[in-house]
Enzyme design. Structure first.
Site, short mmCIF file in Angstrom:
data_model
loop_
_atom_site.label_atom_id
_atom_site.label_comp_id
_atom_site.label_asym_id
_atom_site.label_seq_id
_atom_site.Cartn_x
_atom_site.Cartn_y
_atom_site.Cartn_z
N GLY A 23 108.09 21.81 -56.90
CA GLY A 23 109.47 22.48 -56.30
C GLY A 23 109.50 22.39 -54.72
N CYS A 42 104.31 22.13 -73.10
CA CYS A 42 105.21 21.16 -72.72
C CYS A 42 104.79 19.59 -72.58
CB CYS A 42 106.04 21.62 -71.40
SG CYS A 42 107.43 20.50 -70.80
N CYS A 100 109.06 25.16 -60.80
CA CYS A 100 108.41 25.77 -59.65
C CYS A 100 106.69 25.53 -60.10
CB CYS A 100 108.41 27.30 -59.60
SG CYS A 100 108.69 28.15 -61.10
N ASN A 136 105.95 30.68 -63.06
CA ASN A 136 106.60 29.51 -63.33
C ASN A 136 106.83 29.42 -64.79
OD1 ASN A 136 106.88 26.63 -63.89
ND2 ASN A 136 104.78 26.19 -64.22
N GLY A 137 108.28 29.26 -65.07
CA GLY A 137 108.68 29.35 -66.51
C GLY A 137 110.16 30.02 -66.46
N CYS A 188 105.14 21.19 -77.43
CA CYS A 188 106.48 21.51 -77.55
C CYS A 188 107.46 20.32 -77.54
CB CYS A 188 107.19 22.43 -76.48
SG CYS A 188 109.02 22.74 -76.94
N TYR A 218 106.09 13.28 -67.13
CA TYR A 218 106.94 13.27 -66.20
C TYR A 218 106.26 13.98 -64.98
CZ TYR A 218 110.63 13.46 -62.55
OH TYR A 218 111.43 13.32 -61.51
N CYS A 273 112.96 19.15 -76.69
CA CYS A 273 113.71 17.95 -75.91
C CYS A 273 114.07 16.67 -76.60
CB CYS A 273 113.23 17.62 -74.57
SG CYS A 273 111.65 17.05 -74.38
N CYS A 308 116.21 21.72 -72.18
CA CYS A 308 115.17 22.86 -72.19
C CYS A 308 115.41 24.09 -71.62
CB CYS A 308 113.92 22.23 -71.79
SG CYS A 308 112.47 23.26 -71.41
#
Length: 586
Positions: free
Chosen positions: A126, A335, A100, A200-201, A532, A341, A535, A481
């Protein structure tokens, strides 16, 4: 759907002790230090750098496997579809998904229309639901709907949202049909007023918090973890309002960048690790704007001011801006996939240009893994900037060898598999004049399951390419993730099951190379500890504290659809502290 929630008169502005604190314990609040008005790479002092995370790509049985992989059930997903209609998430769009994007505007007479435009800029975050909440005459008015922003809103609907303040949200649901009741922003009335929230999260302790609230009598209308936040605010006895938000956030674990709207305030908050982005800007008329990315600020002609800092609450009201460092802010863990991406190339995210990052990733990839080739192409759109960097570094022309259609809906009628790879062909068309007889390097941002990559390689060969060399501008993804990104379970991640050579053989390319993890960290330099990399490494900054954790990619979060078994299938057992020490000794 339009709704209005009347707001009672403002509560007395006094500060009471928080019900969850020990008797006599004081709430420690302090104003944040003045922050620069320009982009800054480091906004908080950091702890000493940790040693680089180890990374080695090996087979499924080896130690690089995600620490949570053993606890993800194998087999089919609970959200498979029938033969009449196919959704492109598993095939033609085999990428992680940002779930989102959020927007908040305070002090502009065209707040809802500006919110609408900003949501357009964030549509890539989103695409299955959108909503706006505006406040006018102390009433919060809400319009939400399923679909793209342009499908949910029109002139007449925006006319129903007058006022100087508004918040907005674009949503991607992880599976199944998007349900209207799960589309944000959420609006709730409680004894001291009304509140709207856009989030968002992903909260890793959502299930435990919800269970506690339900045991105390709370009734939930949705299956979204965001609703937990509203309940926590409603049951708080703290005054003034922003302290309710602080008390609620102190109970949350995981990733959250949120904007709240009341009858007289706009509040923005970011989790202590800063997993998801949130920026602040100002318009020429003095209006405040918050958004997930700076591309939204650019569209509505707002000037970038700064990021909302990890662990910070920003309160905007008639008296201006109030900054509070509400929680300890440990080392940021932003992130990294925002730069690989998710974000648009024209955005500034975490103080860095997304375009510059991706271009540099392409250059590094070319230095590490050059290929004898005649042309460099990209998998559009997310691989384009890295491909430009790769081509420039090796001195080979970049050309559009794949043309992306932007008019394909997510759901369409299946031709009974009579057309091979029809899903990919609907979205990507090879250019024979560019590819025929050529040695081709194809640059993409990532490989997730590998299904799309294999079909793209086949399309390029069928267009006459002599050789196909795949280059990936990120390290291999080996772990899921759960900080607000929709990814498959670890078992489905091809890099968690195969070596690079095995993946190359699976997708059918002549060669394959990923951006090395060490090179990525080296490029980020002193900022490297701020990101982070779960992934890529399987090392999670915030581990689940409950017996089960949400499997984001597979959880049917529609609320109305799906059986109890499918819902339970969206939760997986996690390692206990004792088991983890045995399984993964330090």
């Amino acid at each position: 759907m339009a709704s209005t929630t009347p707001a009672p008169g403002p509560a007395p502005a006094r500060l009471s002790s928080l019900s969850s604190r020990p008797a006599g314990a004081a709430l420690s609040l302090h104003h944040c230090a003045p922050l620069p008005k320009t982009i800054s790479k480091t906004l908080f002092p950091l702890k000493p750098s940790l040693p680089p995370l180890p990374h080695k790509l090996v087979s499924a049985a080896a130690a690089s496997k995600s620490p949570l992989a053993d606890f993800f059930a194998s087999g089919d997903h609970p959200h498979r579809h029938d033969a009449a209609a196919v959704v492109l998430d598993d095939e033609a769009d085999d990428k992680p998904r940002e779930e989102c994007g959020v927007v908040g505007i305070y002090g502009d007479p065209e707040a809802s229309r500006l919110c609408y435009l900003a949501l357009h800029a964030l549509q890539h975050r989103g695409q299955e639901g959108a909503g706006i909440v505006a406040v006018h005459n102390n009433v919060l008015q809400s319009i939400t709907g399923v679909g793209l922003v342009s499908e949910v809103f029109n002139q007449s609907k925006l006319d129903q949202l007058p006022g100087n303040s508004a918040i907005g949200h674009v949503r991607y649901s992880t599976a199944g049909q998007s349900m209207l009741k799960n589309v944000q922003p959420f609006v709730a009335g409680y004894r001291f007023g009304s509140i709207g929230v856009a989030h968002n999260g992903n909260l890793v302790n959502y299930q435990a918090l919800r269970a506690q609230l339900e045991e105390s009598g709370s009734i939930f209308n949705t299956s979204s973890d965001t609703e937990v936040v509203l309940h926590l605010i409603a049951i708080s006895k703290a005054r003034p309002f922003f302290v309710r938000i602080i008390e609620a956030c102190e109970k949350l674990k995981g990733a959250y960048s949120m904007v709240f709207l009341t009858e007289d305030k706009l509040v923005a908050v970011r989790d202590p690790h800063g997993f998801r982005p949130l920026v602040m800007g100002r318009r020429s008329n003095g209006a405040y704007v918050f958004a997930s990315e700076t591309c939204a600020l650019d569209l509505i002609e707002a000037t970038y001011v700064r990021e909302v800092n990890p662990g910070e609450v920003v309160v905007i009201d008639k008296d201006g801006e109030h900054n509070l460092c509400l929680m300890p802010h440990p080392e940021p863990k932003q992130c990294i996939f925002e730069h690989i991406y998710f974000a648009l190339p024209n955005s500034i995210v975490f103080g860095r240009s997304v375009y510059e990052s991706r271009y540099k990733y392409g250059e590094i990839l070319a230095t590490e893994s050059p290929a004898e080739c005649d042309v460099v192409i990209a998998v559009p759109d997310s691989g384009v900037v890295a491909a430009l960097g790769y081509a420039a570094k090796i001195g080979v022309p970049f050309q559009q060898g794949l043309i992306r259609s932007h008019y394909v809906g997510r759901t369409f009628i299946e031709p009974n598999q009579s057309i091979r790879d029809f899903g990919v062909k609907l979205k990507l068309a090879p250019v024979r004049g560019v590819l025929e007889g050529k040695r081709v390097v194809v640059v993409d941002d990532s490989i997730v399951r590998g299904t799309t990559s294999s079909k793209i390689v086949r399309l390029i060969r069928e267009a006459g390419a002599k050789e196909v060399h795949m280059r990936i501008a990120s390290p291999p993804i080996i772990a899921s993730c759960y900080y607000g990104v929709d990814t498959p379970s670890s078992e489905e991640l091809i890099s968690n099951r195969m070596t690079v050579e095995e993946i190359r053989d699976y997708i059918g390319s002549d060669s394959l190379a990923f951006l090395s993890f060490d090179s990525l960290q080296k490029y980020l330099s002193s900022d490297s500890p701020n990101f982070c990399y779960a992934c890529f490494s399987g090392n999670y900054p915030v581990k689940p504290t409950e017996v089960k954790v949400k499997r984001v990619g597979d959880f049917l979060d529609d609320g109305l659809n799906g059986s109890i078994e499918s819902i339970d299938g969206g939760w997986v057992k996690t390692l206990s502290e004792k088991e983890e020490k045995v399984e993964h000794p330090v």
